[in-house]
Design an enzyme around this catalytic site. Structure first.
Site, PDB file in Angstrom:
ATOM      1  N   ARG A  14     -42.401  13.414  18.977  1.00 48.85           N
ATOM      2  CA  ARG A  14     -43.292  12.749  18.029  1.00 48.85           C
ATOM      3  C   ARG A  14     -42.587  11.840  17.034  1.00 48.85           C
ATOM      4  O   ARG A  14     -42.994  10.703  16.817  1.00 48.85           O
ATOM      5  CB  ARG A  14     -44.104  13.770  17.213  1.00 48.85           C
ATOM      6  CG  ARG A  14     -45.316  14.308  17.883  1.00 48.85           C
ATOM      7  CD  ARG A  14     -45.505  15.749  17.479  1.00 48.85           C
ATOM      8  NE  ARG A  14     -44.401  16.496  18.020  1.00 48.85           N
ATOM      9  CZ  ARG A  14     -44.385  16.989  19.267  1.00 48.85           C
ATOM     10  NH1 ARG A  14     -45.442  16.856  20.016  1.00 48.85           N
ATOM     11  NH2 ARG A  14     -43.338  17.628  19.740  1.00 48.85           N
ATOM     12  N   THR A  15     -41.549  12.371  16.401  1.00 43.88           N
ATOM     13  CA  THR A  15     -40.937  11.608  15.308  1.00 43.88           C
ATOM     14  C   THR A  15     -40.335  10.321  15.846  1.00 43.88           C
ATOM     15  O   THR A  15     -40.581   9.234  15.320  1.00 43.88           O
ATOM     16  CB  THR A  15     -39.870  12.473  14.606  1.00 43.88           C
ATOM     17  OG1 THR A  15     -40.462  13.728  14.271  1.00 43.88           O
ATOM     18  CG2 THR A  15     -39.356  11.795  13.353  1.00 43.88           C
ATOM     19  N   LYS A  55     -17.212  11.090  22.377  1.00 42.28           N
ATOM     20  CA  LYS A  55     -15.743  10.911  22.427  1.00 42.28           C
ATOM     21  C   LYS A  55     -15.076  11.416  21.153  1.00 42.28           C
ATOM     22  O   LYS A  55     -13.873  11.245  20.972  1.00 42.28           O
ATOM     23  CB  LYS A  55     -15.413   9.427  22.601  1.00 42.28           C
ATOM     24  CG  LYS A  55     -15.982   8.786  23.834  1.00 42.28           C
ATOM     25  CD  LYS A  55     -15.675   7.281  23.815  1.00 42.28           C
ATOM     26  CE  LYS A  55     -16.638   6.509  24.677  1.00 42.28           C
ATOM     27  NZ  LYS A  55     -16.653   5.077  24.312  1.00 42.28           N
ATOM     28  N   ARG A  97     -32.137  11.560  12.794  1.00 40.68           N
ATOM     29  CA  ARG A  97     -32.323  13.028  12.868  1.00 40.68           C
ATOM     30  C   ARG A  97     -30.976  13.645  13.228  1.00 40.68           C
ATOM     31  O   ARG A  97     -30.279  13.145  14.116  1.00 40.68           O
ATOM     32  CB  ARG A  97     -33.362  13.401  13.920  1.00 40.68           C
ATOM     33  CG  ARG A  97     -33.386  14.910  14.186  1.00 40.68           C
ATOM     34  CD  ARG A  97     -34.536  15.319  15.057  1.00 40.68           C
ATOM     35  NE  ARG A  97     -35.794  15.229  14.330  1.00 40.68           N
ATOM     36  CZ  ARG A  97     -36.964  15.667  14.804  1.00 40.68           C
ATOM     37  NH1 ARG A  97     -37.025  16.210  16.003  1.00 40.68           N
ATOM     38  NH2 ARG A  97     -38.065  15.555  14.084  1.00 40.68           N
ATOM     39  N   HIS A 145     -37.837  17.247   6.142  1.00 34.61           N
ATOM     40  CA  HIS A 145     -38.422  16.347   7.147  1.00 34.61           C
ATOM     41  C   HIS A 145     -39.469  15.512   6.401  1.00 34.61           C
ATOM     42  O   HIS A 145     -40.669  15.673   6.601  1.00 34.61           O
ATOM     43  CB  HIS A 145     -39.050  17.182   8.253  1.00 34.61           C
ATOM     44  CG  HIS A 145     -39.367  16.431   9.514  1.00 34.61           C
ATOM     45  ND1 HIS A 145     -39.325  15.056   9.623  1.00 34.61           N
ATOM     46  CD2 HIS A 145     -39.740  16.889  10.752  1.00 34.61           C
ATOM     47  CE1 HIS A 145     -39.665  14.693  10.843  1.00 34.61           C
ATOM     48  NE2 HIS A 145     -39.920  15.792  11.557  1.00 34.61           N
TER      49      HIS A 145
HETATM   50  N1   CP Z   1     -42.962  17.188  14.332  1.00 31.13           N
HETATM   51  C1   CP Z   1     -41.786  16.840  14.910  1.00 31.13           C
HETATM   52  O1   CP Z   1     -40.761  16.619  14.217  1.00 31.13           O
HETATM   53  O2   CP Z   1     -41.830  16.746  16.256  1.00 31.13           O
HETATM   54  P1   CP Z   1     -40.645  16.253  17.183  1.00 31.13           P
HETATM   55  O3   CP Z   1     -39.524  17.271  17.063  1.00 31.13           O
HETATM   56  O4   CP Z   1     -41.189  16.127  18.545  1.00 31.13           O
HETATM   57  O5   CP Z   1     -40.169  14.925  16.628  1.00 31.13           O
END
Ligand code: CP
Length: 303
Positions: A51-52, A80, A101, A129
């Site tokens: 999603r993100t 590496k 991320r 998040h």
């Molecule tokens: N909600 C969320 O962070 O989903 P993903 O891990 O799929 O990005």
């Protein structure tokens, strides 16, 4: 043009949160705008995501920007042995904005200190998040008509679940009452409870997802037990199925109740809930595109 990082949800004031929600609402009405013409956004995912990553990419595409980056760090020179610092300094040469991320808590803050361009935290370990929080707030606002005076019930992995940590801080601007439902191993960490104590915000801790708690909730925020954060998988096995929401459990709940989940789910919401009008998690994920369009524009100082 003032650029801004979004590393923690506390980087935004209450006024800025409201401004971004208003902007998200405008993007929902008109998502295709060429506001990122000529801009390059780096999307660096050192941890898996559906999603993100894809909603950021959709947001950028709908705004006419270009995307570089990786969905899997094993395809980059990290494999590496290149350090995070060097990776960020290199990518910073090529782009106008970094979305990252990373599994390490604090990695996004570190990247924001290394990079000249703004950094958006797309999740750092069990910490924060914040872009998820903006879409959560947008979803709560759309379904409740207000963010004020709501009973927010957070269920599941409140220890490692970064989405609940960011959401708790953001909702604290809006006079909530929190109910935390978790097994003792996965309780909300003390730092967040101290934060609420200092603000005088009420919260109640439960180990059962009882009828009593369900029936006062306006928002039921379900979470996945974060298997990837457990050092000992035997500990994960003990708690992995601790709460499973079923459709029959929603009978006495408020009409305005909406069930949110950042997703992915792995069993904590039975599929028999999906057709209940109170299930909102798939629409919630859709709202991520508009919230992220608003965050990107704010980060780049685009009005
Ligand atoms: N909600 C969320 O962070 O989903 P993903 O891990 O799929 O990005």
């Amino acid at each position: 043009m003032t650029t801004r990082c979004l590393v923690s949800i506390s980087d935004y004031s209450k006024e800025e949160i409201i401004e971004v929600l208003q902007s998200a609402s405008e993007f929902e009405k008109n998502p295709n705008q060429r506001l990122l013409e000529g801009k390059v956004v780096a999307s660096l995912f050192f941890e898996p995501s559906t999603r993100t990553r894809l909603s950021f990419e959709t947001a950028i595409n709908r705004l006419g920007g270009r995307i570089i980056g990786f969905a899997d760090a094993s395809s980059s020179s990290v494999q590496k042995g290149e350090t995070l610092k060097d990776t960020i300094k290199m990518v910073d040469n090529y782009c106008d904005l970094i979305v990252m991320r990373h599994p390490v808590e604090g990695a996004a803050r570190y990247a924001s200190e290394v990079a000249k361009h703004p950094v958006i935290n797309a999740g750092d370990g069990a910490n924060q998040h914040p872009s998820q929080t903006m879409l959560d707030l947008y979803s709560i606002y759309k379904t409740q008509g207000s963010l004020e005076n709501l009973n927010i019930c957070m269920v599941g992995d409140l220890k490692y679940g970064r989405t609940v940590h960011s959401l708790l801080q953001a909702m604290s601007h809006f006079h909530p009452v929190f109910h935390f439902v978790a097994p003792k191993e996965l309780r909300m960490p003390d730092e967040y409870k101290i934060y609420l104590d200092e603000l005088g915000i009420p919260y109640y801790e439960h180990t059962e997802l009882s009828e009593q708690v369900m029936n006062i909730a306006d928002i039921l925020y379900m979470t996945r037990v974060q298997k990837e954060r457990f050092a000992d998988l035997l500990e994960y096995e003990k708690v992995k199925n601790v709460y499973i929401l079923k459709n029959s459990m929603l009978n006495g709940t408020k009409d305005n109740l909406r069930i949110l989940h950042p997703l992915p789910r792995v069993g904590e919401i039975d599929v028999d809930v999906d057709d209940n009008p109170k299930a909102y998690y798939f629409e919630q994920a859709r709202n991520g595109v508009f919230a992220r369009q608003a965050i990107i524009c704010k980060s780049l100082g685009i009005k």
